[in-house]
Design a protein around this motif. Structure first.
Motif, mmCIF file in Angstrom:
data_model
loop_
_atom_site.group_PDB
_atom_site.id
_atom_site.type_symbol
_atom_site.label_atom_id
_atom_site.label_comp_id
_atom_site.label_asym_id
_atom_site.label_seq_id
_atom_site.Cartn_x
_atom_site.Cartn_y
_atom_site.Cartn_z
ATOM 1 N N ASP A 34 56.068 31.273 54.692
ATOM 2 C CA ASP A 34 54.912 31.450 53.812
ATOM 3 C C ASP A 34 53.625 31.148 54.570
ATOM 4 N N ALA A 35 52.513 31.551 53.977
ATOM 5 C CA ALA A 35 51.218 31.353 54.607
ATOM 6 C C ALA A 35 50.852 29.880 54.671
ATOM 7 N N ASN B 229 38.903 40.156 48.647
ATOM 8 C CA ASN B 229 40.298 39.712 48.618
ATOM 9 C C ASN B 229 40.509 38.675 49.705
ATOM 10 N N SER B 230 41.709 38.191 49.789
ATOM 11 C CA SER B 230 42.062 37.259 50.864
ATOM 12 C C SER B 230 43.438 37.635 51.382
ATOM 13 N N PHE B 231 43.713 37.250 52.593
ATOM 14 C CA PHE B 231 45.047 37.496 53.137
ATOM 15 C C PHE B 231 45.454 36.285 53.966
ATOM 16 N N GLY B 232 46.749 35.987 53.908
ATOM 17 C CA GLY B 232 47.256 34.811 54.596
ATOM 18 C C GLY B 232 48.057 35.175 55.828
ATOM 19 N N ASP B 233 48.567 34.135 56.506
ATOM 20 C CA ASP B 233 49.340 34.349 57.720
ATOM 21 C C ASP B 233 50.844 34.267 57.459
ATOM 22 N N ALA B 234 51.252 34.601 56.223
ATOM 23 C CA ALA B 234 52.694 34.676 55.946
ATOM 24 C C ALA B 234 53.349 35.668 56.904
ATOM 25 N N VAL C 38 56.273 43.050 66.674
ATOM 26 C CA VAL C 38 54.899 43.067 66.189
ATOM 27 C C VAL C 38 54.594 41.791 65.417
ATOM 28 N N LEU C 39 55.501 41.373 64.545
ATOM 29 C CA LEU C 39 55.271 40.143 63.801
ATOM 30 C C LEU C 39 55.113 38.950 64.729
#
Length: 800
Positions: free
Chosen positions: A175-176, A255-260, A331-332
């Motif tokens: 999870d982020a 919006n927001s985005f996490g590092d999950a 890539v991840l």
């Protein structure tokens, strides 16, 4: 359930760029497709805005660059905020700025022009999968329910994928722990910022030609939000980090985005598939996420179309998972590294400085990072052969081809050869007799593979000694005319049985007996593992299957595989389709002989040397292993580890010295433990570990006390690691041989062999192949429910 039912071959859920790209690919290959999208109108949010070189090549190969129009191009990009020149050989270097809304509009028009049926306001609410179809339960705009029946359903519906959730796909990962706020804001005038790390956080600002400024901000130490932010949250955070007030601006979207970081354990489960963010969740750093998803779609489209039209060869759909899961995992991994460099605390600054120096001072480092970000370095495992283009994308080059009229030619690019969505057999300038022979061989596949004769090519494609290349519809080279394999082998593997007999006119096709009409379930069985075996009759004694299917796309390391059981195991895994690393300590010739036997049989292998039981042994082994894997697959993933190498004792208890005891434990027990420990860094979820132990852990032989102790330790290794590795679906088991024929002189004495044979329930000594078959089974998906087990492979010696 009979109110409203629509039947089609494929249902795609999600009309974002990935779903529309897949729909177009399916239609281009002749498959019927319905796209279901819960939004009633296209989104006005452009979350992504960057296309990389490989994606631009793909759009070019489908004729989509011209309608896209002129778009801004930047040669410079970044890796974790560190400036990076993305220029690499090719026609579309760098990154291209295309708003997601524009891309969706282009792909939607293309897919619908090809005949895709796009249904908006259709929300997926249920899934049913049976032996012969999959069915989507859908809520319509008026609140009523409809049902869409298909052979397959593909989830292209984003990181909160309904298909993934309803289909029960495992989605392991993290999870982020950090997030970044993002907004498009009109009416503000602030300096542009490119990944500016300030004392309080990271700030990015880019003003577009239309006057709108995209801002992104991360405050060091801030925890991820549990709900989407408002513009006030963005403005307040921006002010704390930069000191600038943007609160008077007009937000267009926020919006927001996490590092999950999560990835589906399988991209395919029976009749259900995942692509794009439905298959992998990652922080959208450097614009890789959209490109990764579009490339998923292009890899899957032609394969799925072949399958639902009942012409796909066995195992073709499994290659979608094996190829794209490996790319996604890589890539991840690089995105996680970039997130740490971008959003990490002050402690990451020394690492940033070192990486910046490497990227600026070493062309190899720069090119490696640029190839990874752009997608130009992707290389799939497409079968045997050593040609440098095998598995890579066909370089986009200038080419002059022979026209239909005598003496006529046409000039264009290799991208144009793929416009029709078919495979291409490209005959390069050279011996005309050889080219004519290849034309004849490929003629039965003319409906699926276009044969093109080149009269000249630019240096981008020049390859000395290469007479021809076979290219899949997605642009990847799967065969080169270098004498490694026959063209028909590659054609059968990637395009199936020919649609007409050699020499038969296209208008009068004569289906081969194997291609007689069959029910859909014959192509997509009711329940299958990720790697689908080709069903063959049970082999006669000592005759091994060569269907090369159950482990296709897998990589394996077999320690001590230059002779004996290790040699037999390496050969067996290769026959099942695995790329095998043949490990040896000193006998290089014997190891190379094993590789030669594998390649002669159509498999793939390479040698790796390391002495086990000495300091630095595991490090040395993995240096060679990773180099060999990276060269052949483009990744360092290791799916299967077989700990076979070992030394016998043969010393009475009273004669066992501390040095002998330590040597036995170093090779037989310590090395396997640390090999497992190290391999887990390379092993994807669902991997296999098999340890060769001994029946002597269950019966007594006073001359082998120390040896049996080491093997007992390895039994415990499997037992306890099994519990530890269960959450990753990695199995680990012990295989215990009994008396098995090897190069010991005793096996040349008939009387001794006869005496040893009496210990087995089958009245014979074991052959290396007997053990190899057990190991091969444990390496497949068929053994997914067996772990921590002691497998008695003594031929009944332990029965008493």
């Amino acid at each position: 359930m009979g109110e409203d039912r629509t039947s089609t071959q494929v249902v795609v859920v999600g009309a974002g760029p990935v779903g529309l790209m897949l729909a177009g690919e399916l239609r281009l290959a002749g498959a019927d497709v319905v796209v279901l999208e819960k939004l009633t109108t296209p989104t006005t949010e452009s979350r992504a805005s960057t296309l990389h070189a490989r994606t631009m090549e793909i759009l070019d190969s489908r004729g989509l660059l011209e309608p896209l129009g002129a778009v801004p191009n930047e040669r410079g990009g970044h890796f974790g905020g560190i400036p990076l020149d993305l220029t690499l050989p090719g026609r579309h270097p760098g990154q291209w700025k295309v708003l997601q809304t524009r891309l969706e509009e282009l792909l939607g028009r293309w897919a619908q022009d090809l005949g895709a049926d796009v249904r908006r306001g259709h929300e997926l609410t249920g899934l049913t999968v049976t032996g012969d179809h999959a069915e989507a339960e859908v809520r319509l705009p008026d609140g009523t329910t409809a049902f869409f029946r298909a052979l397959c359903i593909v989830g292209c519906d984003g990181e909160d994928s309904t298909v993934r959730n309803l289909g029960g796909f495992d989605f392991p990962g993290a999870d982020a722990t950090r997030d970044m706020l993002r907004a498009d804001v009109a009416g503000i005038d602030i300096p542009n910022r490119r990944f500016e790390r300030l004392e309080g956080g990271l700030a990015i600002a880019a003003r577009r030609p239309d006057g709108v400024t995209r801002v992104m901000v991360h405050e060091f130490g801030a925890l991820p939000r549990t709900a989407q932010p408002g513009f006030a949250d963005v403005a307040e955070t921006w002010k704390r980090v930069t000191g600038e007030d943007i609160g008077a601006g007009t937000p267009l979207w926020v919006n927001s985005f996490g590092d999950a970081s999560r990835q589906a354990a399988r991209y395919r489960d029976h009749r259900l598939f995942l692509a794009g963010d439905a298959a992998h969740q990652q922080m959208p750093i450097g614009g890789q996420a959209l490109n990764l998803g579009l490339q998923d779609a292009v890899n899957l489209g032609w394969k799925l179309a072949a399958q639902v039209q009942r012409r796909g060869p066995d195992g073709l759909l499994d290659s979608y998972h094996s190829e794209r899961h490996a790319v996604g995992q890589r890539v991840l991994s690089n995105i996680r590294a970039q997130a740490l460099l971008l959003l990490g605390p002050a402690e990451v600054e020394p690492v940033r400085q070192v990486l910046a120096e490497l990227a600026a001072g070493s062309e190899n480092v720069r090119a490696h990072l640029a190839g990874m970000i752009s997608g130009l370095d992707i290389r799939h495992d497409v079968g045997p052969g050593r040609h440098p283009l095998l598995g890579r994308r066909l370089p986009h080059a200038d080419i002059t081809t022979a026209g239909p009229a005598a003496g006529s030619t046409a000039t264009g690019s290799t991208a144009a050869l793929l416009r029709g969505g078919r495979g291409v057999l490209l005959l390069l300038p050279g011996d005309e007799a050889r080219r004519e022979a290849l034309r004849t061989l490929a003629a039965p596949w003319s409906d699926l593979v276009r044969t093109v004769t080149a009269t000249s090519v630019s240096e981008d494609l020049a390859a000395p000694g290469t007479g021809a290349l076979l290219v899949r519809p997605d642009g990847h080279v799967v065969w080169a005319d270098t004498g490694d394999t026959e063209l028909t082998t590659a054609l059968n593997r990637w395009f199936g049985q020919p649609s007409r007999a050699a020499g038969a006119p296209a208008a009068h096709r004569a289906p081969a007996p194997a291609r007689a009409p069959v029910a859909p379930t014959a192509q997509i069985p009711a329940r299958i593992p990720a790697q689908t075996p080709v069903q063959t009759p049970a082999p006669a004694k000592k005759k091994r299957r060569t269907d090369m299917s159950r482990l296709t796309g897998k990589t394996a390391l077999v320690t001590g595989s230059s002779r004996g059981m290790g040699r037999a195991t390496a050969l067996r895994l290769a026959q099942e389709g695995a790329l095998v690393a043949v490990h040896y300590t000193a006998n290089r010739e014997a190891a190379e002989e094993v590789v030669a036997l594998i390649e002669k049989d159509g498999g793939r292998a390479f040698t790796v040397r390391a002495e086990l039981g000495v300091p630095g042994d595991v490090h040395e082994l993995f240096l060679g292993l990773e180099s060999g894997l990276r060269e052949r697959t483009g990744t360092t993933d290791l799916d299967i580890l077989v700990n076979n190498a070992g030394v016998m004792g043969g010393v009475k208890p009273e004669d066992t010295t501390p040095e002998t005891f330590d040597r036995l434990f170093a090779v037989n027990a310590k090395a396997p433990f640390f090999l497992v420990q190290r391999a887990l860094r390379n092993m994807p979820d669902g991997g296999r570990i098999i340890n060769i132990t001994s029946g002597l852990t269950r019966c007594a032989n006073p001359d082998e006390i120390a040896y049996a102790m080491t093997k007992g330790a390895v039994d415990q290794l499997a037992l306890h690691f099994a519990k530890y590795l269960g959450p990753r679906n990695i199995t680990i088991n012990s295989v215990a041989p009994g008396i098995t024929r090897n190069d010991n002189p005793v096996f040349g004495i008939p009387e001794a062999v006869e005496q040893m044979a009496q210990l087995s329930a089958f009245n014979r000594v074991g052959e290396p192949e007997d053990v190899a078959d057990v190991v091969a089974f444990l390496a497949t998906d068929e053994a997914r429910w067996i772990t921590g087990s002691f497998v008695d492979a003594t031929g009944g010696t332990l029965l008493g």
